[in-house]
Design a protein around this motif. Structure first.
Motif, PDB file in Angstrom:
ATOM      1  N   PHE A   1      13.578-112.022 -46.487  1.00 54.62           N
ATOM      2  CA  PHE A   1      14.614-111.541 -45.575  1.00 54.62           C
ATOM      3  C   PHE A   1      14.621-110.027 -45.510  1.00 54.62           C
ATOM      4  N   LEU A   2      15.059-109.548 -44.364  1.00 52.00           N
ATOM      5  CA  LEU A   2      15.102-108.107 -44.116  1.00 52.00           C
ATOM      6  C   LEU A   2      16.571-107.734 -43.914  1.00 52.00           C
ATOM      7  N   PRO A   3      17.176-107.030 -44.893  1.00 50.90           N
ATOM      8  CA  PRO A   3      18.600-106.704 -44.760  1.00 50.90           C
ATOM      9  C   PRO A   3      18.807-105.519 -43.812  1.00 50.90           C
ATOM     10  N   LYS A   4      19.831-105.659 -42.995  1.00 51.22           N
ATOM     11  CA  LYS A   4      20.158-104.562 -42.065  1.00 51.22           C
ATOM     12  C   LYS A   4      21.226-103.674 -42.699  1.00 51.22           C
ATOM     13  N   PRO A   5      21.203-102.385 -42.589  1.00 53.29           N
ATOM     14  CA  PRO A   5      20.127-101.597 -41.974  1.00 53.29           C
ATOM     15  C   PRO A   5      18.928-101.452 -42.907  1.00 53.29           C
ATOM     16  N   PHE A   6      17.748-101.241 -42.326  1.00 56.26           N
ATOM     17  CA  PHE A   6      16.554-101.103 -43.172  1.00 56.26           C
ATOM     18  C   PHE A   6      15.829 -99.801 -42.851  1.00 56.26           C
ATOM     19  N   THR A   7      15.078 -99.304 -43.841  1.00 58.45           N
ATOM     20  CA  THR A   7      14.300 -98.084 -43.624  1.00 58.45           C
ATOM     21  C   THR A   7      12.932 -98.488 -43.092  1.00 58.45           C
ATOM     22  N   PRO A   8      12.209 -97.572 -42.451  1.00 61.44           N
ATOM     23  CA  PRO A   8      10.870 -97.885 -41.949  1.00 61.44           C
ATOM     24  C   PRO A   8       9.967 -98.414 -43.065  1.00 61.44           C
ATOM     25  N   ASP A   9      10.093 -97.848 -44.251  1.00 65.03           N
ATOM     26  CA  ASP A   9       9.260 -98.294 -45.368  1.00 65.03           C
ATOM     27  C   ASP A   9       9.531 -99.750 -45.732  1.00 65.03           C
ATOM     28  N   GLU A  10      10.825-100.101 -45.786  1.00 59.66           N
ATOM     29  CA  GLU A  10      11.192-101.486 -46.106  1.00 59.66           C
ATOM     30  C   GLU A  10      10.593-102.435 -45.074  1.00 59.66           C
ATOM     31  N   PHE A  11      10.726-102.073 -43.827  1.00 59.20           N
ATOM     32  CA  PHE A  11      10.219-102.928 -42.756  1.00 59.20           C
ATOM     33  C   PHE A  11       8.695-103.084 -42.852  1.00 59.20           C
ATOM     34  N   ARG A  12       8.007-101.942 -43.093  1.00 62.46           N
ATOM     35  CA  ARG A  12       6.534-101.998 -43.200  1.00 62.46           C
ATOM     36  C   ARG A  12       6.108-102.880 -44.372  1.00 62.46           C
ATOM     37  N   LEU A  13       6.812-102.701 -45.486  1.00 58.09           N
ATOM     38  CA  LEU A  13       6.467-103.460 -46.693  1.00 58.09           C
ATOM     39  C   LEU A  13       6.623-104.964 -46.461  1.00 58.09           C
ATOM     40  N   ILE A  14       7.786-105.333 -45.904  1.00 54.71           N
ATOM     41  CA  ILE A  14       8.036-106.761 -45.676  1.00 54.71           C
ATOM     42  C   ILE A  14       7.053-107.325 -44.657  1.00 54.71           C
ATOM     43  N   THR A  15       6.722-106.514 -43.655  1.00 50.04           N
ATOM     44  CA  THR A  15       5.731-106.939 -42.658  1.00 50.04           C
ATOM     45  C   THR A  15       4.386-107.202 -43.326  1.00 50.04           C
ATOM     46  N   ARG A  16       3.958-106.249 -44.140  1.00 46.45           N
ATOM     47  CA  ARG A  16       2.655-106.385 -44.770  1.00 46.45           C
ATOM     48  C   ARG A  16       2.613-107.626 -45.667  1.00 46.45           C
ATOM     49  N   ARG A  17       3.678-107.820 -46.435  1.00 44.64           N
ATOM     50  CA  ARG A  17       3.741-108.986 -47.312  1.00 44.64           C
ATOM     51  C   ARG A  17       3.722-110.290 -46.508  1.00 44.64           C
ATOM     52  N   GLY A  18       4.450-110.282 -45.402  1.00 45.77           N
ATOM     53  CA  GLY A  18       4.511-111.478 -44.551  1.00 45.77           C
ATOM     54  C   GLY A  18       3.138-111.831 -43.994  1.00 45.77           C
ATOM     55  N   ILE A  19       2.416-110.801 -43.530  1.00 48.01           N
ATOM     56  CA  ILE A  19       1.078-111.029 -42.972  1.00 48.01           C
ATOM     57  C   ILE A  19       0.131-111.528 -44.056  1.00 48.01           C
ATOM     58  N   GLU A  20       0.247-110.953 -45.250  1.00 48.08           N
ATOM     59  CA  GLU A  20      -0.591-111.404 -46.357  1.00 48.08           C
ATOM     60  C   GLU A  20      -0.310-112.869 -46.683  1.00 48.08           C
TER      61      GLU A  20
END
Lengths: 138, 366
Positions: free
Chosen positions: B104-123
């Motif tokens: 899950f991605l908690p709002k509000p999020f920083t660009p780093d948090e979003f990138r990290l979760i994205t990368r993990r999701g793709i992996e």
């Protein structure tokens, strides 16, 4: 009268090993090296017995022949000895015991390779059984 | 397998600012991005765009985020989903993860948090796809191996053996005893090889689930006497007497007669193989509480204590100075079969004295 047999099997070396035994025992053996050729021979000539391999070509193409035989009123009376390399569960468990696939009226299954004595015995007894059955019908 | 450059991400959120900032953050990256402002639109896109990773806002007007999650998993259960949720509603994020969301991605999020979760999701998505591909490959190998083994190994051996039979048959009157013996030896070795391949095939193709589907209440006498009958000639050859004490009627067990018969063939076969000529093999059946016990006792060479734990492993043969040849696989298959019957096989043995195998099978409750 010399009995005429047809063997359908795609392995020439194996065929040679069977044919030599049957030739020696006084049978006349014709060979078809693929199911198509075999089916053609069955439809155009008359045989006293068919020796049929199951695993041919891309899979169990011998089954196709057996199914066609079953549907044909005349061919159905011809005895069939199925010689297969396919590991039939039963054949594996009880080697040498008669297994009747019941594709046609008189048939039996043996596993490759086949002992010469057993081969000749099976061929003779299948032909005899088929003849007796036929005579009984008339 | 898609490589990272083509990974596709879909973001479903009714807040334009979220969609905009996500787009902004991923700008310049190699991901392909699509956005949707509500569930309906998002689901349509999901079918068409075939994303690897989907972000779903849990709180949206129209279809709820939870329903969107369910529907996405219906479209393709391998799609990785991440829920976007307000900080105050972490509880619902947990609920979403219970329903199959990966993160899950908690709002509000920083660009780093979003990138990290994205990368993990793709992996994660890559791993999921890889696992499925590997599993499929394994299954195909298993299936194909059986047919390859039978065709490519058994067929040539069968042809060789068949021609040896002919040679022996035709030369019978011409060969001297030594020559006959050589031929016999070749035949025996090839025969053993063929049997070995058959055993491999059995190991590969014992499908426990299929076996279980065919279980029916049976009497143990059927498989046992079948096995006895087929092993009789081998015993006779070694002048071994098989004494069986099977008293009818026996309570039925739930099982498959043919495969159980194979178990007894293997165990009795071993007993014959490892027994000296002229000895006795005793078979008895008894009921103990809820189990039926079949004991097979021989007076053979025995198995050493250190070997006992390994005899069911397959491809293992006792080292205790035996000169026997064999495949060491029959017992592995037997155990598989007995396991499928929820039973067990136990062994007691003493070197030089003999071995007792006990096959224990639960009685049918019916």
């Amino acid at each position: 009268m010399t009995k005429k047999l047809l063997m359908i099997d795609d392995d020439p070396d194996f065929v040679a090993g069977i044919k030599a035994i049957l030739d020696n025992a006084g049978f006349e053996v014709e060979v078809a090296y693929n199911p198509k050729e075999g089916l053609h021979a069955l439809q155009t000539k008359q045989y006293d017995l068919l020796l049929l391999d199951i695993m041919m070509g891309r899979g169990a193409e011998g089954i196709m022949i057996a199914r066609k035989l079953r549907k044909d009123v005349k061919l159905r009376e011809m005895p069939v000895l199925i010689i297969t390399g396919m590991r039939e569960q039963i054949a594996f468990l009880f080697p040498g015991e008669p297994i009747h696939p019941r594709f046609v009226e008189v048939d039996e299954l043996v596993e490759k390779p086949v002992e010469p004595k057993m081969l000749i015995e099976k061929v003779n007894s299948l032909i005899l059984t088929a003849e007796t059955k036929k005579a009984g019908k008339k | 397998m898609e490589n990272k450059n083509n990974s596709k991400i879909l973001i479903i959120d009714d807040e334009e600012v979220v969609l905009d900032s996500c787009t902004q953050i991923l700008k310049g990256s190699s991901y392909k991005l699509a956005t949707a402002a509500n569930g309906t639109e998002g689901l349509n896109l999901a079918k068409e765009f075939q994303p690897d990773l989907v972000f779903v806002d849990l709180k949206m007007p129209g279809i709820s985020g939870f329903d969107v999650l369910d529907k996405i998993h219906e479209i393709d259960p391998t799609i990785v989903t991440v829920v976007i949720t307000g900080f105050a509603t972490v509880g619902s994020a947990v609920d979403a993860m219970k329903k199959g969301a990966y993160d899950f991605l908690p709002k509000p999020f920083t660009p780093d948090e979003f990138r990290l979760i994205t990368r993990r999701g793709i992996e994660r998505r890559k791993l999921v796809l890889e696992t499925i591909a590997l599993r499929r490959e394994k299954e195909m190998l298993r299936e194909q191996f059986a047919s390859i083994v039978s065709h490519e190994l058994k067929a040539p051996l069968g042809a060789v053996q068949q021609n040896l039979f002919v040679l022996e048959y035709e030369l019978a009157s011409m060969l001297n005893n030594e020559q006959k013996e050589k031929l016999e030896r070749i035949k025996i070795r090839i025969d053993e090889l063929i049997k070995l391949i058959n055993s491999w095939l059995r190991v590969i193709s014992v499908d426990i689930d299929k076996l279980k589907a065919g279980f029916a209440p049976i009497s143990i006498t059927a498989p046992l006497s079948g096995a006895l009958e087929s092993m009789e000639p081998y015993a006779t050859r070694k002048n071994i007497e098989i004494v069986s004490d099977i008293r009818e009627p026996l309570s039925p067990i739930l099982g498959d007669s043919l495969s159980l018969s194979e178990v007894f063939v293997n165990i009795i076969g071993n007993a014959i193989k490892y027994s000296p000529d002229g000895t006795k093999i005793t078979i008895s059946v008894e009921v103990k509480e809820n189990d039926l016990l079949v004991s097979i006792r021989d007076s053979g060479v025995g198995i050493s204590e250190e070997d006992i734990p390994h005899i069911f492993e397959g491809f293992y043969r006792a080292k205790s100075g035996q000169t026997m040849t064999g495949q060491g696989i029959g017992l592995a298959v037997s155990r598989q079969i007995v396991d499928a019957h929820s039973g067990s096989i136990t062994v007691e043995s003493e070197l030089g004295k003999g071995t007792t195998f006990v096959v224990s099978l639960p009685l049918s409750k019916a």
